[in-house]
Every structure is written in C-alpha cells, then in structure tokens.
Design an enzyme around this catalytic site. Sequence first.
Site, PDB file in Angstrom:
ATOM      1  N   HIS A  15      20.769 -18.703  90.779  1.00  0.00           N
ATOM      2  CA  HIS A  15      21.517 -17.604  91.383  1.00  0.00           C
ATOM      3  C   HIS A  15      20.652 -16.343  91.457  1.00  0.00           C
ATOM      4  O   HIS A  15      19.549 -16.272  90.929  1.00  0.00           O
ATOM      5  CB  HIS A  15      22.831 -17.323  90.637  1.00  0.00           C
ATOM      6  CG  HIS A  15      22.692 -16.607  89.329  1.00  0.00           C
ATOM      7  ND1 HIS A  15      23.769 -16.087  88.651  1.00  0.00           N
ATOM      8  CD2 HIS A  15      21.611 -16.305  88.557  1.00  0.00           C
ATOM      9  CE1 HIS A  15      23.356 -15.499  87.536  1.00  0.00           C
ATOM     10  NE2 HIS A  15      22.060 -15.627  87.450  1.00  0.00           N
ATOM     11  N   CYS A  34      18.015 -10.799  86.573  1.00  0.00           N
ATOM     12  CA  CYS A  34      18.963 -11.601  87.353  1.00  0.00           C
ATOM     13  C   CYS A  34      19.000 -11.167  88.814  1.00  0.00           C
ATOM     14  O   CYS A  34      19.647 -11.801  89.639  1.00  0.00           O
ATOM     15  CB  CYS A  34      20.356 -11.569  86.733  1.00  0.00           C
ATOM     16  SG  CYS A  34      20.566 -12.814  85.433  1.00  0.00           S
ATOM     17  N   HIS A  40      16.677 -17.559  90.190  1.00  0.00           N
ATOM     18  CA  HIS A  40      16.270 -18.140  88.910  1.00  0.00           C
ATOM     19  C   HIS A  40      17.399 -19.046  88.452  1.00  0.00           C
ATOM     20  O   HIS A  40      18.531 -18.935  88.950  1.00  0.00           O
ATOM     21  CB  HIS A  40      16.005 -17.038  87.862  1.00  0.00           C
ATOM     22  CG  HIS A  40      17.228 -16.247  87.580  1.00  0.00           C
ATOM     23  ND1 HIS A  40      17.642 -15.216  88.376  1.00  0.00           N
ATOM     24  CD2 HIS A  40      18.165 -16.370  86.618  1.00  0.00           C
ATOM     25  CE1 HIS A  40      18.768 -14.722  87.915  1.00  0.00           C
ATOM     26  NE2 HIS A  40      19.129 -15.408  86.849  1.00  0.00           N
ATOM     27  N   HIS A  42      19.937 -21.223  85.596  1.00  0.00           N
ATOM     28  CA  HIS A  42      20.592 -21.233  84.285  1.00  0.00           C
ATOM     29  C   HIS A  42      21.089 -22.650  84.001  1.00  0.00           C
ATOM     30  O   HIS A  42      21.448 -23.389  84.915  1.00  0.00           O
ATOM     31  CB  HIS A  42      21.806 -20.299  84.258  1.00  0.00           C
ATOM     32  CG  HIS A  42      21.451 -18.846  84.253  1.00  0.00           C
ATOM     33  ND1 HIS A  42      21.009 -18.195  83.119  1.00  0.00           N
ATOM     34  CD2 HIS A  42      21.465 -17.926  85.233  1.00  0.00           C
ATOM     35  CE1 HIS A  42      20.781 -16.923  83.413  1.00  0.00           C
ATOM     36  NE2 HIS A  42      21.043 -16.724  84.690  1.00  0.00           N
ATOM     37  N   ASP A  80      26.259 -28.395  90.692  1.00  0.00           N
ATOM     38  CA  ASP A  80      25.075 -28.844  89.939  1.00  0.00           C
ATOM     39  C   ASP A  80      23.855 -28.948  90.857  1.00  0.00           C
ATOM     40  O   ASP A  80      23.929 -29.514  91.955  1.00  0.00           O
ATOM     41  CB  ASP A  80      25.355 -30.199  89.293  1.00  0.00           C
ATOM     42  CG  ASP A  80      24.249 -30.617  88.342  1.00  0.00           C
ATOM     43  OD1 ASP A  80      23.665 -29.726  87.677  1.00  0.00           O
ATOM     44  OD2 ASP A  80      23.980 -31.828  88.252  1.00  0.00           O
ATOM     45  N   HIS A  81      22.749 -28.375  90.397  1.00  0.00           N
ATOM     46  CA  HIS A  81      21.491 -28.357  91.149  1.00  0.00           C
ATOM     47  C   HIS A  81      21.606 -27.649  92.496  1.00  0.00           C
ATOM     48  O   HIS A  81      20.887 -27.984  93.447  1.00  0.00           O
ATOM     49  CB  HIS A  81      20.919 -29.769  91.309  1.00  0.00           C
ATOM     50  CG  HIS A  81      20.297 -30.287  90.041  1.00  0.00           C
ATOM     51  ND1 HIS A  81      21.048 -30.648  88.950  1.00  0.00           N
ATOM     52  CD2 HIS A  81      19.016 -30.465  89.688  1.00  0.00           C
ATOM     53  CE1 HIS A  81      20.245 -31.041  87.991  1.00  0.00           C
ATOM     54  NE2 HIS A  81      18.998 -30.935  88.400  1.00  0.00           N
ATOM     55  N   GLU A 125      26.538 -19.026  79.995  1.00  0.00           N
ATOM     56  CA  GLU A 125      25.397 -18.847  80.908  1.00  0.00           C
ATOM     57  C   GLU A 125      24.087 -19.004  80.138  1.00  0.00           C
ATOM     58  O   GLU A 125      23.084 -19.491  80.673  1.00  0.00           O
ATOM     59  CB  GLU A 125      25.455 -17.492  81.592  1.00  0.00           C
ATOM     60  CG  GLU A 125      24.424 -17.346  82.692  1.00  0.00           C
ATOM     61  CD  GLU A 125      24.635 -16.090  83.509  1.00  0.00           C
ATOM     62  OE1 GLU A 125      25.180 -16.188  84.616  1.00  0.00           O
ATOM     63  OE2 GLU A 125      24.288 -15.003  83.012  1.00  0.00           O
TER      64      GLU A 125
HETATM   65 NI    NI Z   1      20.886 -14.978  85.815  1.00  0.00          NI
END
Ligand code: NI
Length: 136
Positions: A15, A34, A40, A42, A80-81, A125
């Site tokens: 995200h 972020c 990047h 998580h 996911d992914h 997170e």
């Molecule tokens: Ni982040």
Amino acid sequence: MRISVFRKEHFNAAHRLYNPNWSDEKNEQVFGKCNNPNYHGHNYDLIVKVTGEVDPETGYVMDMKELKDVIKAEVIDRFDHKNLNLDTEEFKNLNPTAEHISHVIWNLLRKKIDENFALKVILYETERNYVEYPAD
Ligand code: NI
C-alpha cells in the site's frame, strides 16, 4: 450460553498512504515511510471474532470451516498479494490505513455471516500495531 470463537488468517499486501488533497510535502510529513511513492508491503494478521449462542445440537457457535471459507472468499482471495491502492476497488479512493482496511473487511464479512452473531475484526499491520473494529 454465548461464546466467542476466533479465526486467525494472514495476508500480504502493498500500500501507499496518501491524501490527494495535500501537498507532497505534507503527505511525506504525516505518513512518513508509508507515503513511499513506490509502495511497500505489510504482513497483515487478521483475527475474526464471532460471538453467539452455542447451538445445542452441534455444540458449535458456528462451523469453523464455514468461517474459514468465508474469510478466504471475501478477504484473502481479494487482498492477498495485491497492491491495495492499484489492484482493489475498495481502496482506489480510500486511504488504505489499518483503520480503513479493518472497516472494509468487517463490511465484507458482515454480509456473509448470520446477523444473529456479533462480529469483530482485529487487524495487525505490524507485530506491535493493530486495530479493532468495531471499537468497544
Ligand atoms: Ni505501511
């Protein structure tokens, strides 16, 4: 007798936190790492809590296989992914903070889980940062 049952799941997603109404400087200042323009990832841990009466015939609140399948279909297969900002409808115009992600997940699951059950979502997170929806 009311009991809470929990299912823990996991997904990876990328995200970028960004408010389009702000300057690049202000986004950088507020969201820090972020806000990285190239995104990047998580490793999200998701805990779904279902509370309800124990069925006297099965001894279950709900069949955990059913809960697992609902979470997989509604959340894991969807996020996911994925790059949440680019690849999902839900976050095209919604900043993908843990707060917003937990709310989106709750809404998706709420439609599929019997309304006689109370539903709560806890989303990690990072190992140390997590959110809960709805709030107590
Ligand atoms: Ni982040």
